[in-house]
Structures are given as structure tokens and as C-alpha cells.
Design a protein around this motif. Sequence first.
Motif, short mmCIF file in Angstrom:
data_model
loop_
_atom_site.label_atom_id
_atom_site.label_comp_id
_atom_site.label_asym_id
_atom_site.label_seq_id
_atom_site.Cartn_x
_atom_site.Cartn_y
_atom_site.Cartn_z
N THR A 49 33.33 37.84 44.12
CA THR A 49 33.86 36.58 44.34
C THR A 49 34.47 36.27 45.85
O THR A 49 34.39 35.24 46.08
N GLY A 50 34.57 37.59 46.72
CA GLY A 50 34.66 37.13 47.76
C GLY A 50 33.87 36.53 48.79
O GLY A 50 33.82 36.09 49.92
N THR B 200 40.42 42.41 44.96
CA THR B 200 39.72 42.96 43.89
C THR B 200 39.44 44.51 43.65
O THR B 200 39.37 45.00 42.73
N THR C 140 40.08 38.43 49.69
CA THR C 140 39.48 38.75 48.24
C THR C 140 38.78 40.10 47.91
O THR C 140 39.10 40.71 46.70
N ASP D 141 43.91 29.46 48.69
CA ASP D 141 43.68 30.00 50.13
C ASP D 141 44.56 29.27 51.02
O ASP D 141 43.95 28.08 51.59
N ILE E 283 42.96 35.13 49.14
CA ILE E 283 43.66 34.87 47.90
C ILE E 283 45.26 34.77 48.26
O ILE E 283 45.89 35.63 48.97
N PHE F 282 37.27 37.77 38.04
CA PHE F 282 36.63 38.18 39.42
C PHE F 282 35.40 39.03 39.24
O PHE F 282 34.75 39.38 40.29
#
Lengths: 276, 479
Positions: B158-159, B148, B144, B182, B165, B110
Motif C-alpha cells: 500500500t505504501g 501496516t 503507510t 494524507d 496515513i 492494506f
Amino acid sequence: MNWYKAKTILIVFFIIMNSVLLGNLIYSADKATVITPEIIDATINILENNNIKIDKSIIPIKTYDIPYAEVRNIIQDYDLFVGKFFNEYIKSEDNMTYQNENQTILFYGDKFSYSLKNPDASFETTSLSDSNAIEIAKKICEFYDFDISHALTSISLSDDMFYVTVVNTINKKPIFDSTLVITLCKDGLVSINGSWFEENDSQLIKTKLSLKSVTGVLVDFILEPNRPEYTNEITNLQLGYSTYEAETFHKTIALIPTWQISLNDGSTYYLDTRDN
Amino acid sequence: MKNKEHLKTVLLIGLVITNVFLGSKIFINKKLWPTGYNFFANTENYTFFKFFSKVVDKYQNISISKLHITNPNNIIINTGDQTTRFSLNQSHDKYKTVNDITKNILNEAFIVSPKNITPVSSDEWYLALTGKSVYLSYTTEFSTDLFTQFLGIKNSETGNSISNISNVVISANIPFAVYVQDKNTDTYYKIPLTGTQTNLEETIDYFQTKFDTSDANSSLIINYSFDLKFDQPFGEQTTTLEPMIPLYNSPQTTHIINSENPIFKNDVFNQASINKILKIFAVNPTSITRYTESNGTLVFVENDCVFLKLYTNGILEYTANENSSGLNLIDTAAPISSYNSICGLTDFMDKLNNAVSSEKSMYVSSPLSIENTTLPLIDVSFDYYMNGLPVSIDISTQKNAVNASIENGYLKKYIHVLRSYDNTNTTYETPIYIDVLDQIIEPYLNQMDTVPIDKMYVSYFDNGTHGEKTANWNVKIKQ
């Protein structure tokens, strides 16, 4: 320095210190509960500016903390309670009224009303008078399992009817919502109305409640929405306890320290005096 | 002489102790200062004491829920052989080791630049599952960004590529990668990893060599629904199972547990627990109005509004007064965010569980996707774990152990089913899934052409009564 001598000096020193501290403790605690004359005079002025008169002599100059108290409603189960009075009955649909040919018990919130069409003559009321009405009323209460060992009583008369008011107390203070009115006549018991709370044995909190000063409560009374707008006079102040929202039923309840304020027009008001 | 000195020593000690006692009574009680001001009265508000009580809190009241919020409820070891997949729940002794390894890998994944994250087809997802890999099955989907943050990663990007997720596969095949599912958008993503994943490979090999399909540990062995093609209708078979549902080859042996209401026993409330609860709600037990209703419910009133109720079945219900913003869950120094709101909630929940000795192991059961965690209002649910299995609550109207509504970091409504669980010495063997499937779908056969099963797992069932509870299959039909 010799340690033995030093010990002696230290002992004397600490005896003096502890005496001073103890004296200070007692003096300060007592001083802290006294309301100064200046505050009382200022309070009286504020009240008079809001059409409320009060005699200085009825304002207590000391504010005491009173013990926390929890009580149990004498009515824990409607069927069981009614069973103390009569065993055969018809219950209303909402289970709030129990009735037979002669007797009725009606429940509303914490209160109940027991009435008879034909007075109950079993309580020796033929020689009923203002000198024995209270004793007869007490016997009636004991017969129906109301613990009146700490109760205060008073009596009033009207048209050959004797109204005995029994108010329960806790920690030597009245519980304003724990009041029974027993109506008697020479033919017997006519009715018992009111609500009754007794001390709850299982409470674990044993502490004192911090209260507002009575002058603070008197100033709060100015904002009481139901008090009369015309000039009136406070004739009596009494500290006690009350319950909360007597229109709803409570099995047990923690009592609220309350000042009862009585006016010259006969009305009474109850103000929460907890210092949050 | 000696006796006299001995007596003087005892007297001196007594006087010193009395002196300390009397001095503290004066200094601590604010009413005893003539000026009305007591420097020491509010000692607990001093920074030193606040820090000290936080340290004590940290060691006495470990925030279990927050630590475990991103733990998968199941970790499935895929050995590359479709007939041998091992499912570990949180009670397995290897769970922590495997979870720690996968967490390190996720921490690596991530922080990968979003440029390197690519959407992939579902085929690639399933391909990863057929090779050497680890599948992390979560109790719910997370945004996400939240996920994280809970992992402890700061400023993950990552989002920007992956919104939510749902589940994760970590592939140990070369090239190493993390695959993210997802479910909300039915998309899959691949996050490539650099270097070797020796720990992961060794773990997978360990399971492959250590556990023989014939031994007792075969209760760990599963097949996915898609392995057995149960995710598609076949002939007259109209029941389908979600592809990732793990199906155990053997019956599951579980402890029968004892369920208790920790606050109401033998027809009375535990007063000590009640006072601890009130303290957590920042209420003085002696100044609050309290009473008992006819059904035994304990009610607390503040400013003429009922704000807290404790039911005899162990349910605690808090509702913020209309004129109040509610209970502040976030430290004044921290910004208002969904992450801080949920952290504040888990801390609050853990305090309550610790105060009344109710079950501490909990998991988040409501979606924490972006859509569900956008301020100002967030609704969150939690449920209990016991022996690594979820506990399915069905008490009065409550279907979750905790339901909470948070508005801008303030708790507005909170319902908690307080429960404590203990293992008995008796075990129970759940039937194999195939034996229960027919029984479960029978009521639906007349109403639906196909019966799609969304979830199927073993859980305990708690209907609120005291006594023994058994684990059994829990099936959710997709509506």
C-alpha cells in the motif's frame, strides 16, 4: 537398607560435606584477596621502568572490598549553614559570600572558608600549645555542629599558628574530601576551611563494593597525567573514599573508593579503585 | 526412640539445606574458583535463562504502547443521519469491539494491490462520511509502511500508492471501501473492498437504535465542523474550525483525576524505583558515580559524563555520552529500521512505566510520516492517556510525556515525565464548545483577520503539581 541407619550415614556424610564446603569457602575467599609476591614484584618492575620507586613493604598484600557509602554534605542550605556562625551579614550578588565587619564565609563547590579579621577568643586559646590544640579544635567543631566522633586529627605548626586537620571517616576509612583545617593562635580561632560530609542515614543500598587490586591501581598511576615526570618515590598508600568533582556542589553523594598515593615530594594523588 | 528419629530427620533436612546454600555460594561467586573461572557466574547470559526471562518479561511487562500505537484516539460512528454521529474514545466500553472490527477491515484493505488504489476528490471523502461509515481519527500521521507493520501486516504494498496515513474512513455503503486521508499532500485515496461488511453494518445499526438523542448517552453525539459549516468563514464570523473537528452537542462529564510524581514523594526519592531505573539503563547502582545537586536533582555520572538525571518534579533525562553510541533498542538479531527502532522505544518506555508504576496508557504524539522516520535519526514523542482523554503536559520545558531521539536503533536522548494518575470520586462537566470558543479566540482577534482552529478537543492538563487535575477544552490555532 534400614532407613534409620541410612539417615545416620547421610547425616555424617552431610556434616563432612558441609565442613569441606565451609572450609573451602573461607580458604578461597581469603586466597582470592591475596596478591601474590610475583605480581607485586612485576608491578614494582613496571613502576621502576616508568621512573616510580616504591618500597615493597608499603604495598598491602590483601585487597579488601569496602562497603558502599553515601554521605550528606554538612552544607544543605547556605543561609542555614552561615547561621551557625553569625546571623547578621551581607550576601554577595552570586550568593557565594556572606560577610559582616569581622567574619566572612565563602563557598566554592563543596568547600567553604570561614575567616575572622579578629580571632574569636571565646574558645580559651590563651594557653594554646601543641598538646591541647587538637582538643580545642575538637571543641570548636562540636560547637559548630560538625560530627567528629569518627574523625582523625593531626596537627602542624608554623609561625605561632596551629593548623589542626580533621578528617572524617566512614567504615573506618578516611573520606579524603571531608577535611577541615582549623587555624588557631593564642588570640583565638582564626579560620576554618574545607568541606565536611557525614553518613547519610537514608541510604538503602547496603552492599560491598568490588575493588581493583592495589597493583592494578599502581599501574594505572603510571598514566596519571599530573604526576611528575622525574623520578619520584611513592611513600604512602592509603585506601579511603573520595567524592566526585569537589569544585561543584553536592547535597548528597555516593562515595568513590579511592587509593591515596603520596609521593616523596609531598604531592598526593587520588585514584578511583572501583572494579567495574 | 521416636523423638530421636524425629530429631535426626530435622537435622538431616537442616544439613541438606545448608549444603545447598554453601554449594551455591561457591558456584555462583566467581571469585571463589581457584582458577578464576566460574562456569555458572554468568548464568543470565545463557540462552535458556534469556528465553525464560523474556517469557517472564512478556507476562509481567506487557508492551502496551506498541500494541496500541495504531489505535485511533476517537472512533466516530456515522449512521447516515447527520444529526446522529457517535464518538467513542478509548474509555468507552464498546471501543474495543469496534476497534477490533475496523482493524480486521484495515488488515484486508492494506493487502489490496496498489493497482486498485485510486486517488479521489475530497467530495468523495465527505460523501463517505455522510453515509453509513466509521471514521478513525488518529493522534498523528503515519508513514503507510510503518502503519501496516504496526498492524502486523507483512510486505504490504500500500505504501507504493499512499505515502502517509492521517485519518481513515471505512464506508459500509455498497461498494465497500476504505478511504485514506494524507494530510501532508492533501490527498485522499480509495481502497475498494470485496465481500460484505456485516459486522460493521451491525455495529452502526446498534448505535443508531440503542442510543436515543435524548438520553444520557447523548454526550457521545457529535457533529463534524463541516456539518455545521464551521469550516468556512460566514459573514462577520472569522473563526473557522478544521472540517473534521468533532463538536459535542452536550457537555462532557469527566472524572477529576489525581496526579502524582511516582519517584519523588515527601521530599525523598524512592530508592527502590531508582535502582529499577538504573537496571533498565544497564547500570550497576553501586558502581555508578551519583550525587545530588543543590536543587535536589539526582545525577548519575559514567566515564566522567553526566548521563542520567532525575529531577524532583518527576522528569527523567538521559543523554548518551559523546563517546558512546547510546542504548541499544533493537535486538541484535533484528535489522535496523524505523519500525524496530520505535518498537524498541515503546518496549523501553513500558519497562520504565512498569518499574516506577507510572501511567502505562500512552499514544504517539509526534508525526511518524515518511519524512520524520527516515534513518539515521528519528525524533519521537509520546503522551499519556487517562480515561480515554489525552493529558496535556506543561512541566518546566516539557510539553510531552516522552521525547526521544534515536540514531540507527540507539537511544541518544530520552526525556520522560514520570506520572501516575488515579480517578477521584468527583466529576466535572466541561462547558459546551460554543461557550468556550469566544473566550479562546479573543486574544487572537486583534492579531489575525481569521482565526483558524486546527484542533479542538477535551484533555486533562498537568502542570507538574501534585493533586487534582480537571479535563477541559484544548484548542490549537493554526499558525
